[in-house]
Design a protein around this motif. Structure first.
Motif, PDB file in Angstrom:
ATOM      1  N   SER A 102      80.863  -6.722  65.539  1.00  0.00           N
ATOM      2  CA  SER A 102      81.600  -6.347  64.333  1.00  0.00           C
ATOM      3  C   SER A 102      81.791  -4.846  64.283  1.00  0.00           C
ATOM      4  O   SER A 102      81.095  -4.079  64.931  1.00  0.00           O
ATOM      5  N   GLY A 103      82.747  -4.426  63.479  1.00  0.00           N
ATOM      6  CA  GLY A 103      83.015  -3.003  63.315  1.00  0.00           C
ATOM      7  C   GLY A 103      83.835  -2.767  62.078  1.00  0.00           C
ATOM      8  O   GLY A 103      83.568  -3.337  61.024  1.00  0.00           O
ATOM      9  N   THR A 104      84.882  -1.966  62.211  1.00  0.00           N
ATOM     10  CA  THR A 104      85.693  -1.603  61.044  1.00  0.00           C
ATOM     11  C   THR A 104      86.926  -2.474  60.909  1.00  0.00           C
ATOM     12  O   THR A 104      87.765  -2.210  60.049  1.00  0.00           O
ATOM     13  N   GLN A 105      87.055  -3.522  61.734  1.00  0.00           N
ATOM     14  CA  GLN A 105      88.239  -4.345  61.646  1.00  0.00           C
ATOM     15  C   GLN A 105      88.265  -5.137  60.338  1.00  0.00           C
ATOM     16  O   GLN A 105      87.252  -5.396  59.716  1.00  0.00           O
ATOM     17  N   ARG A 106      89.465  -5.529  59.940  1.00  0.00           N
ATOM     18  CA  ARG A 106      89.633  -6.321  58.727  1.00  0.00           C
ATOM     19  C   ARG A 106      88.795  -7.598  58.818  1.00  0.00           C
ATOM     20  O   ARG A 106      88.552  -8.146  59.874  1.00  0.00           O
ATOM     21  N   ASN A 119      76.429  -8.146  69.053  1.00  0.00           N
ATOM     22  CA  ASN A 119      76.342  -9.597  68.939  1.00  0.00           C
ATOM     23  C   ASN A 119      76.461 -10.217  70.330  1.00  0.00           C
ATOM     24  O   ASN A 119      77.550 -10.358  70.869  1.00  0.00           O
ATOM     25  N   LEU A 120      75.332 -10.564  70.928  1.00  0.00           N
ATOM     26  CA  LEU A 120      75.313 -11.161  72.255  1.00  0.00           C
ATOM     27  C   LEU A 120      75.548 -12.672  72.177  1.00  0.00           C
ATOM     28  O   LEU A 120      75.010 -13.347  71.306  1.00  0.00           O
ATOM     29  N   ARG A 121      76.357 -13.175  73.074  1.00  0.00           N
ATOM     30  CA  ARG A 121      76.581 -14.602  73.270  1.00  0.00           C
ATOM     31  C   ARG A 121      77.182 -15.312  72.060  1.00  0.00           C
ATOM     32  O   ARG A 121      77.196 -16.528  71.994  1.00  0.00           O
ATOM     33  N   GLY A 122      77.661 -14.574  71.090  1.00  0.00           N
ATOM     34  CA  GLY A 122      78.246 -15.204  69.922  1.00  0.00           C
ATOM     35  C   GLY A 122      77.242 -15.878  69.020  1.00  0.00           C
ATOM     36  O   GLY A 122      77.615 -16.670  68.155  1.00  0.00           O
ATOM     37  N   LEU A 123      75.973 -15.548  69.163  1.00  0.00           N
ATOM     38  CA  LEU A 123      74.938 -16.170  68.345  1.00  0.00           C
ATOM     39  C   LEU A 123      74.622 -15.361  67.095  1.00  0.00           C
ATOM     40  O   LEU A 123      73.757 -15.762  66.316  1.00  0.00           O
ATOM     41  N   GLY A 124      75.290 -14.256  66.888  1.00  0.00           N
ATOM     42  CA  GLY A 124      75.104 -13.483  65.675  1.00  0.00           C
ATOM     43  C   GLY A 124      74.308 -12.220  65.891  1.00  0.00           C
ATOM     44  O   GLY A 124      73.393 -12.162  66.717  1.00  0.00           O
ATOM     45  N   ALA A 125      74.653 -11.191  65.126  1.00  0.00           N
ATOM     46  CA  ALA A 125      73.979  -9.901  65.254  1.00  0.00           C
ATOM     47  C   ALA A 125      72.497 -10.000  64.911  1.00  0.00           C
ATOM     48  O   ALA A 125      71.681  -9.246  65.435  1.00  0.00           O
ATOM     49  N   THR A 126      72.126 -10.916  64.025  1.00  0.00           N
ATOM     50  CA  THR A 126      70.717 -11.045  63.658  1.00  0.00           C
ATOM     51  C   THR A 126      69.883 -11.633  64.786  1.00  0.00           C
ATOM     52  O   THR A 126      68.651 -11.581  64.726  1.00  0.00           O
ATOM     53  N   ARG A 127      70.534 -12.178  65.805  1.00  0.00           N
ATOM     54  CA  ARG A 127      69.807 -12.738  66.950  1.00  0.00           C
ATOM     55  C   ARG A 127      69.906 -11.835  68.178  1.00  0.00           C
ATOM     56  O   ARG A 127      69.581 -12.247  69.286  1.00  0.00           O
ATOM     57  N   THR A 128      70.394 -10.609  67.980  1.00  0.00           N
ATOM     58  CA  THR A 128      70.455  -9.614  69.048  1.00  0.00           C
ATOM     59  C   THR A 128      69.557  -8.449  68.660  1.00  0.00           C
ATOM     60  O   THR A 128      69.744  -7.841  67.611  1.00  0.00           O
ATOM     61  N   LEU A 129      68.593  -8.130  69.500  1.00  0.00           N
ATOM     62  CA  LEU A 129      67.645  -7.053  69.216  1.00  0.00           C
ATOM     63  C   LEU A 129      68.153  -5.758  69.842  1.00  0.00           C
ATOM     64  O   LEU A 129      68.420  -5.702  71.046  1.00  0.00           O
ATOM     65  N   THR A 130      68.269  -4.720  69.038  1.00  0.00           N
ATOM     66  CA  THR A 130      68.727  -3.406  69.505  1.00  0.00           C
ATOM     67  C   THR A 130      67.536  -2.467  69.608  1.00  0.00           C
ATOM     68  O   THR A 130      66.795  -2.290  68.637  1.00  0.00           O
ATOM     69  N   LEU A 131      67.357  -1.871  70.779  1.00  0.00           N
ATOM     70  CA  LEU A 131      66.234  -0.975  71.049  1.00  0.00           C
ATOM     71  C   LEU A 131      66.741   0.383  71.509  1.00  0.00           C
ATOM     72  O   LEU A 131      67.855   0.508  72.042  1.00  0.00           O
ATOM     73  N   VAL A 132      65.912   1.389  71.331  1.00  0.00           N
ATOM     74  CA  VAL A 132      66.157   2.721  71.884  1.00  0.00           C
ATOM     75  C   VAL A 132      64.931   3.101  72.695  1.00  0.00           C
ATOM     76  O   VAL A 132      63.823   3.186  72.157  1.00  0.00           O
ATOM     77  N   ASP A 133      65.111   3.288  73.992  1.00  0.00           N
ATOM     78  CA  ASP A 133      63.999   3.570  74.907  1.00  0.00           C
ATOM     79  C   ASP A 133      62.893   2.530  74.771  1.00  0.00           C
ATOM     80  O   ASP A 133      61.695   2.846  74.807  1.00  0.00           O
ATOM     81  N   GLY A 134      63.293   1.270  74.577  1.00  0.00           N
ATOM     82  CA  GLY A 134      62.337   0.183  74.495  1.00  0.00           C
ATOM     83  C   GLY A 134      61.642   0.043  73.164  1.00  0.00           C
ATOM     84  O   GLY A 134      60.792  -0.833  72.998  1.00  0.00           O
ATOM     85  N   ARG A 135      62.016   0.885  72.194  1.00  0.00           N
ATOM     86  CA  ARG A 135      61.401   0.812  70.867  1.00  0.00           C
ATOM     87  C   ARG A 135      62.438   0.389  69.834  1.00  0.00           C
ATOM     88  O   ARG A 135      63.616   0.694  69.963  1.00  0.00           O
ATOM     89  N   ARG A 136      61.975  -0.273  68.805  1.00  0.00           N
ATOM     90  CA  ARG A 136      62.865  -0.694  67.733  1.00  0.00           C
ATOM     91  C   ARG A 136      63.470   0.511  67.021  1.00  0.00           C
ATOM     92  O   ARG A 136      62.826   1.539  66.868  1.00  0.00           O
ATOM     93  N   PHE A 137      64.688   0.315  66.587  1.00  0.00           N
ATOM     94  CA  PHE A 137      65.371   1.308  65.754  1.00  0.00           C
ATOM     95  C   PHE A 137      65.390   0.750  64.338  1.00  0.00           C
ATOM     96  O   PHE A 137      65.561  -0.455  64.134  1.00  0.00           O
TER      97      PHE A 137
END
Length: 945
Positions: A102-106, A119-137
Motif C-alpha cells: 500500500s501507499g498513497t494510491q486512491r 505486503n508479502l505474498r498478498g497475505l496482508g501487511a500485518t503478516r509481513t515483519l519489517t526489520l532494520v538490521d535484524g531488529r524490529r522497527f
C-alpha cells in the motif's frame, strides 16, 4: 485490503508471491555468493572494514559458508534506485512478491495516512515483519505495521526478503515472511542527492533530497553517521486521466434475469449515482402513491430553480448510466499528496578490542491531506440519511410547495451531495520516534549482543468539513419566524440555540454561516508505544566430521501499548464520517529461542554439501497464553553447480492492539443488497470493533526448490522454488457484503450483523474480528539471470550486460470458513491475484554510462472468480505490461559515486486495465496491480565525497 475483501476483511491484502530476485551487484564473479547465499552485499559506499561482517537474514546463525534453506531474496541499493529512485517502497513493490504494497494510491484507506506498508505474498501487511538490521522497527500504525519509507534510504546497503518460515527466527508477524533492511552503519564521508519529478500530464510533482555524513572519532574507536531525508509529492487529481473519467463500474442490470445472456450485473461506462449536487427529490410522502411518485425527478439548479433530472439508462435505486447523476469515480485523488521528513543518527564506540556499544535514534514525520468526497445525503443510514423537506420549509420554491398542497403531499425525500463546503478531507499527521541502545562483543569464541529499543508513534487523524449530524438535521428544517425571517424550526422552541438555517436547493445556495454551523472536525488522537529488548548468544560448541556445529540462543521481550482519544461528539457518533471511539490497551510478549546448523556431509562425491538447519521458539503472550513455533530445513549440493533446499515451518501472527481492543470508528460501506434484487446500497454506516478473546494465527509453511549455477556458462543462474502456506484460525472480520449474502442464504448469525428500518432499507453494519477462517496460498517462483562481459561475445563490443527475468505463478489462493463456500481466487483480478506476474530487466554498463530497461507484466485473468457468468457479465481482463527505464552517467566532479540520471516510469504511458474494485464506486481500476500514474519523469543528481 482488497484481496478477498468480499470474503474476509482484514484477512488478506493484495499481493502475489515471493520471488528469487538476484541483483547483479550482489554477484560480482561466479565464485562469489549468489542470490540466496545471504552474505553481505557491499555498496560502493561501504568501507572495507565491513567486508568481513557476516549477516544471514532468515537465521540467527551467522558463520562463513552458511546458506539458509529458506529462500532469501537480496536487492542492493543500486538496484532499488534503478527500479524507482523516489522511495524504497515504490522500488520494492515493482517485485511480484510486493506488488500490492500500500501507499498513497486512491482507495488505500484512511488509517495509513500516506504510509507504505510492505505486503508479502498478498497475505496482508500485518503478516509481513519489517526489520532494520535484524531488529524490529517501532510500528507506525495502530495495526502494528511499519512505514518502510521512514527507514533511511541513503544508508540502505541492501534489502533481504525472507519468503516464509521466519517466525522461529524472528518471532510473531512473520507468517508471510520478513523484509530486513541492512544499513551501512560505518559510512564515512558526505553524500547528497536531489531529485525532481513530474508526469507527462504535468502533475504528480515530486521533490526528494537526502544528506548523509559519517566520520570516525577518538582515534578510530568511535564512529558517527547521520542521515536526513525530505520528500514531497503534490498528488494527482481524481479526474486527471481519461481512464479515470470513463466511469466504468460494475452495476446491477435492471433487465437481468440471472442468465448468461442477461446476467444480474454488468460492466458499463459512464456510471453515475442517482443524486445531485443541487438536490434531487426521490419521492413525496403523505399523499397517494401516484401523488408521491409525481415529485420524483425534480432537481434544483443555481438559485434553487426546479429542473427535470435526467435518469439516464439502466437506472436502479442507486445507480444510472449517463444522465444527470454524480460521477463518484473521479472525486478522490488518483495519487494522494504527501510530505515526509525524517532523520536518523547512529553512534558506535569500541570500549575494548572485541566489545562495542552503539546507540541510534530516528524521527520521522509524515503528513497527508486527502479528499474523501462531499458530504452526502443519499441513504437510509443515520450517517448519510436522505433530507426530509417539509411542506412549510422556508427555502422550498413556491411552485413546489403549491403542488404539495394541491396533491396532499406533506414532505419530500431528497438526496443531495454538498459541494459548497468543498469536499470532506482527512488531515493525517504521523510522528514516529525511535531510540535504540545496545552492545556487541565476544566471550571466547562466542558472540554476544543485546539491545533495548523504545519507540513511539503519535498519529493525529482529523476528518475535516464533515457534517455534524444533529446540526445539519436542525439547519435543513428551516421555517419562517413570526417576524418573517428564516430560522431553524428548533430555534422557535429554543431561542438562542445558535442554529443557522441551511438552504439545500441548488448549488451555492447554503450560506457561509450555515456551512460553518453544520460542519465540524472529527478528530482521532492515537499514541502507540513499543519497548523491546533482546539478548543473543551464538557460537560453535563442537564439530562433527563434516564441520562445526553452530548454535544460537536468545531471549526477547516486547511490550506494546496504545491509547486512542477523540472528542465528546464522536462518542455520540455525531459526525457523518469519523467518530473515533476512545480506547486503550496493551500486551507483553516473552520469547526464548534456539537455532542450530548441523553439517551432515561435506566435499564428498554426490554430497558436496548436506546441512541441516533447525530452530524452535517459545512465545508467551499476556493476552492469549503460550505458543511454540519451529522450523526445519535441509540444504543439499549433490554437485557444485546445483543446490537444493527444503524448509518446513510453523509460524504465528498474534492479534494486534487494534484487533484486540478497538472500540471502532464510523465508516461507510457500499454493497449489493440481495434482498432487494441486488440493487446497490451506498454509504451505509459500518462499525468494526475489537475482540479481546482473539488467539494467535497458526501457519504451516513448506518451501522447496533449487538454484542451478552451471560452471559451463559463467554468469548464468536459474532458480525455482515452490511454496505453500496454510493459515489456521486466521483473524478475520466478515465483510458487509459477505454478511448480507450469507444472511440471504439463510444463516441467522450473519443476519445479526446488519440493521434495517421498517421499510427494509439497510441502515447499519457492525462486526468484530474472530479466529474465523483458513487461508491457503501456493505457487512457484522462477528466476533466470545472466551476467556477461560483451567482449566475450563480440571483440568490438565493450561493457557489461546483465539480463534477468523473474516470474511468479500463483497456483492457489483459497479462503474457507464455517458457513462460507470455499473459494479459490487465484487468477482473479479484482482480488489482486492474477496467476502470473513477472519482471524482466536489461542492464548495460559501459565505463561511466549505464542504461537500464525494466518490463513489468501482470497476467490476464478472470475479473471475479467468485461469480458466475450468469451473475456477472464482465469476465475476462487482458494481460498488461509496463516499461520503465533509467539512464545515468557518473561524473568525477561529483565524487566517487556521483552521477546524474533520468528515470522514466511507464515509458509508453500505458493506461491501467478497466477492473473496478468490488463493491466500490470510487475507482475504475485496481491500483494495487496497475500503474495509475502514467509516464513519470524523474531527474536527479547524486554526489559523494
Amino acid at each position: 485490503m482488497i484481496a478477498v475483501r468480499r470474503i474476509l476483511a482484514a484477512t488478506t491484502a493484495m499481493g502475489a508471491v515471493a520471488i528469487c530476485f538476484c541483483s547483479p551487484v550482489l554477484a560480482q564473479s561466479p565464485a562469489e555468493p549468489t542470490q540466496n547465499e545471504t552474505t553481505v552485499a557491499q555498496s560502493a559506499d561501504a568501507p572495507e572494514a565491513n567486508a568481513a561482517d557476516i549477516v544471514v537474514t532468515g537465521s540467527r546463525v551467522s558463520r562463513p559458508g552458511f546458506t539458509s534453506p529458506t529462500p532469501v531474496t537480496a536487492l542492493s541499493s543500486t538496484e532499488l534506485a534503478k527500479s524507482s529512485p523516489s522511495t524504497v517502497s515504490e522500488a520494492l513493490r515493482t517485485l511480484p512478491a510486493l506488488t500490492n504494497t500500500s501507499g498513497t494510491q486512491r482507495n488505500s484507506g484512511s488509517a495509513g495516512g500516506g504510509q507504505s506498508f510492505l505486503n508479502l505474498r498478498g497475505l496482508g501487511a500485518t503478516r509481513t515483519l519489517t526489520l532494520v538490521d535484524g531488529r524490529r522497527f517501532v510500528s507506525t500504525n495502530i495495526t502494528g505495521s511499519v512505514d518502510a519509507n521512514l527507514i533511511p534510504s541513503a544508508l540502505i546497503e541492501r534489502v533481504d526478503l525472507v519468503t516464509g518460515g521466519a517466525s522461529a527466527a524472528y518471532g510473531s508477524d512473520a507468517v508471510a515472511g520478513v523484509v530486513n533492511f541492512i544499513l551501512n552503519s560505518r559510512f564515512e564521508g558526505v553524500k547528497a542527492s536531489a531529485q525532481y519529478g513530474l508526469t507527462s500530464h504535468d502533475d504528480n510533482h515530486e521533490f526528494v533530497a537526502t544528506l548523509t555524513g559519517g566520520t570516525a572519532f577518538a582515534g578510530g574507536r568511535g564512529h558517527l553517521v547521520v542521515s536526513g531525508e525530505y520528500f514531497e509529492n503534490k498528488g494527482i487529481r481524481g479526474d486527471a486521466r481519461d481512464w479515470a473519467r470513463s466511469g466504468y463500474q460494475v452495476i446491477t442490470n435492471p433487465n437481468g434475469n440471472g442468465t448468461v445472456a442477461n446476467p444480474t450485473q454488468i460492466l458499463s461506462p459512464n456510471v453515475r449515482l442517482v443524486t445531485s449536487y443541487g438536490g434531487l427529490i426521490l419521492n413525496g410522502n403523505g399523499g397517494t402513491a401516484a401523488a408521491n411518485a409525481s415529485f420524483r425527478g425534480i432537481t434544483f439548479g443555481p438559485g434553487g430553480v426546479p429542473q427535470t433530472f435526467d435518469f439516464g439508462t439502466l437506472t436502479t435505486a442507486g445507480t444510472q448510466v449517463g444522465g444527470s447523476g454524480v460521477d463518484n469515480a473521479s472525486i478522490q485523488q488518483i495519487n494522494r499528496p504527501l510530505t515526509r521528513k525524517s532523520v536518523y543518527a547512529r553512534a558506535t564506540f569500541d570500549v575494548a578490542p572485541e566489545w562495542s556499544l552503539f546507540g541510534e535514534g530516528s524521527y520521522g514525520e509524515v503528513h497527508s491531506d486527502y479528499i474523501n468526497g462531499p458530504n452526502v445525503h443519499n441513504s437510509n443510514a443515520a450517517q448519510t440519511a436522505y433530507i426530509t423537506i417539509r411542506q412549510d420549509n422556508a427555502y422550498l420554491p413556491e411552485s413546489i410547495r403549491a403542488r404539495m398542497i394541491a396533491s396532499g403531499v406533506t414532505s419530500l425525500t431528497m438526496t443531495r451531495w454538498d459541494l459548497e463546503d468543498g469536499k470532506t478531507h482527512t488531515d493525517n499527521l504521523n510522528k514516529t520516534t525511535r531510540f535504540v541502545g545496545g552492545f556487541e562483543g565476544k566471550i571466547g569464541d562466542w558472540k554476544l549482543d543485546g539491545y533495548y529499543q523504545w519507540g513511539q508513534n503519535r498519529n493525529t487523524n482529523i476528518v475535516k468539513t464533515t457534517n455534524k449530524i444533529a446540526n445539519f438535521n436542525q439547519a435543513v428544517d428551516a421555517v419562517r419566524a413570526p417576524d418573517g425571517s428564516i430560522v431553524c424550526r428548533s430555534t422557535l422552541t429554543s431561542p438562542g440555540n445558535g442554529c443557522v438555517p441551511f438552504n439545500p436547493f441548488g448549488v451555492g445556495s447554503p450560506s457561509a454561516a450555515s456551512l460553518t454551523y453544520v460542519n465540524g472536525e472529527s478528530p482521532a488522537y492515537i499514541r502507540t508505544t513499543q519497548q523491546a529488548a533482546a539478548l543473543n548468544l551464538s557460537g560453535e560448541p563442537f564439530s562433527t566430521w563434516a564441520g562445526p556445529v553452530s548454535l544460537a540462543i536468545g531471549a526477547e521481550y516486547r511490550r506494546e501499548t496504545a491509547r486512542v482519544r477523540s472528542d465528546a461528539l464522536s462518542l455520540l457518533n455525531g459526525y457523518k464520517i469519523g467518530n473515533q471511539q476512545p480506547w486503550s490497551g496493551d500486551y507483553s510478549i516473552r520469547e526464548f529461542y534456539a537455532e542450530t546448523v548441523v553439517p551432515l556431509a561435506n566435499d564428498i562425491p554426490m554430497l558436496r554439501l548436506l546441512e541441516a538447519n533447525a530452530a524452535v521458539r517459545r512465545t508467551h503472550y499476556s493476552t492469549s497464553g503460550s505458543v511454540t513455533t519451529w522450523k526445519g530445513g535441509l540444504t543439499y549440493k549433490p554437485i557444485e553447480d546445483l543446490r537444493l533446499r527444503i524448509t518446513r515451518s510453523r509460524d504465528i501472527r498474534a492479534p494486534n492492539l487494534n484487533e484486540l481492543f478497538s472500540k471502532g470508528r464510523q465508516n461507510v460501506s457500499t454493497v449489493r443488497d440481495p434482498f432487494r434484487n441486488n440493487v446497490i446500497a451506498s454509504n451505509i454506516s459500518s462499525l468494526t470493533t475489537g475482540n479481546p478473546n482473539l488467539k494467535p494465527e497458526i501457519a504451516n509453511t513448506l518451501t522447496y526448490g533449487g538454484v542451478y549455477s552451471p560452471s559451463w556458462a559463467q554468469g548464468l543462474q536459474l532458480s525455482v522454488d515452490y511454496y505453500r502456506i496454510k493459515i489456521d484460525g486466521a483473524i478475520a472480520t466478515v465483510t458487509d457484503q459477505v454478511a448480507l449474502d450469507q444472511c440471504f442464504a439463510g444463516s441467522a448469525d450473519f443476519c445479526a450483523l446488519s440493521s434495517r428500518d421498517a421499510a427494509g432499507n439497510l441502515t447499519a453494519f457492525r462486526s468484530s474480528p474472530i479466529n474465523y477462517s483458513r487461508l491457503l496460498t501456493s505457487g512457484i517462483d522462477i528466476e533466470a539471470s545472466y551476467r556477461v562481459p560483451m567482449a566475450s561475445m563480440f571483440d568490438w563490443w565493450k561493457g557489461q550486460l546483465n539480463l534477468r527475468a523473474v516470474a511468479n505463478r500463483v497456483n492457489h489462493f483459497t479462503t474457507s470458513a464455517p458457513g462460507l463456500t470455499t473459494l479459490d481466487v487465484a487468477g482473479s483480478i479484482v482480488d489482486s491475484q492474477p496467476h502470473w506476474r513477472a519482471q524482466g530487466q536489461l542492464d548495460y554498463t559501459l565505463d561511466r554510462f549505464n542504461l537500464t530497461l525494466i518490463g513489468r507484466y501482470i497476467g490476464s485473468g478472470t475479473y471475479d472468480k467468485s461469480r458466475s457468468a450468469a451473475q456477472l457479465g464482465f469476465r475476462d481482463v487482458r494481460a498488461q505490461a509496463f516499461m520503465d527505464g533509467q539512464i545515468s552517467y557518473n561524473l568525477p566532479q561529483l565524487g566517487r559515486t556521483g552521477q546524474i540520471y533520468l528515470n522514466v516510469r511507464n515509458i509508453l504511458n500505458t493506461d491501467p486495465r478497466i477492473a473496478p474494485l468490488a463493491g466500490n464506486l470510487v475507482i475504475v481500476t485496481n491500483p494495487f496491480l496497475y500503474d495509475t500514474t502514467g509516464r513519470m519523469f524523474r531527474f536527479g543528481v547524486r554526489a559523494s565525497f
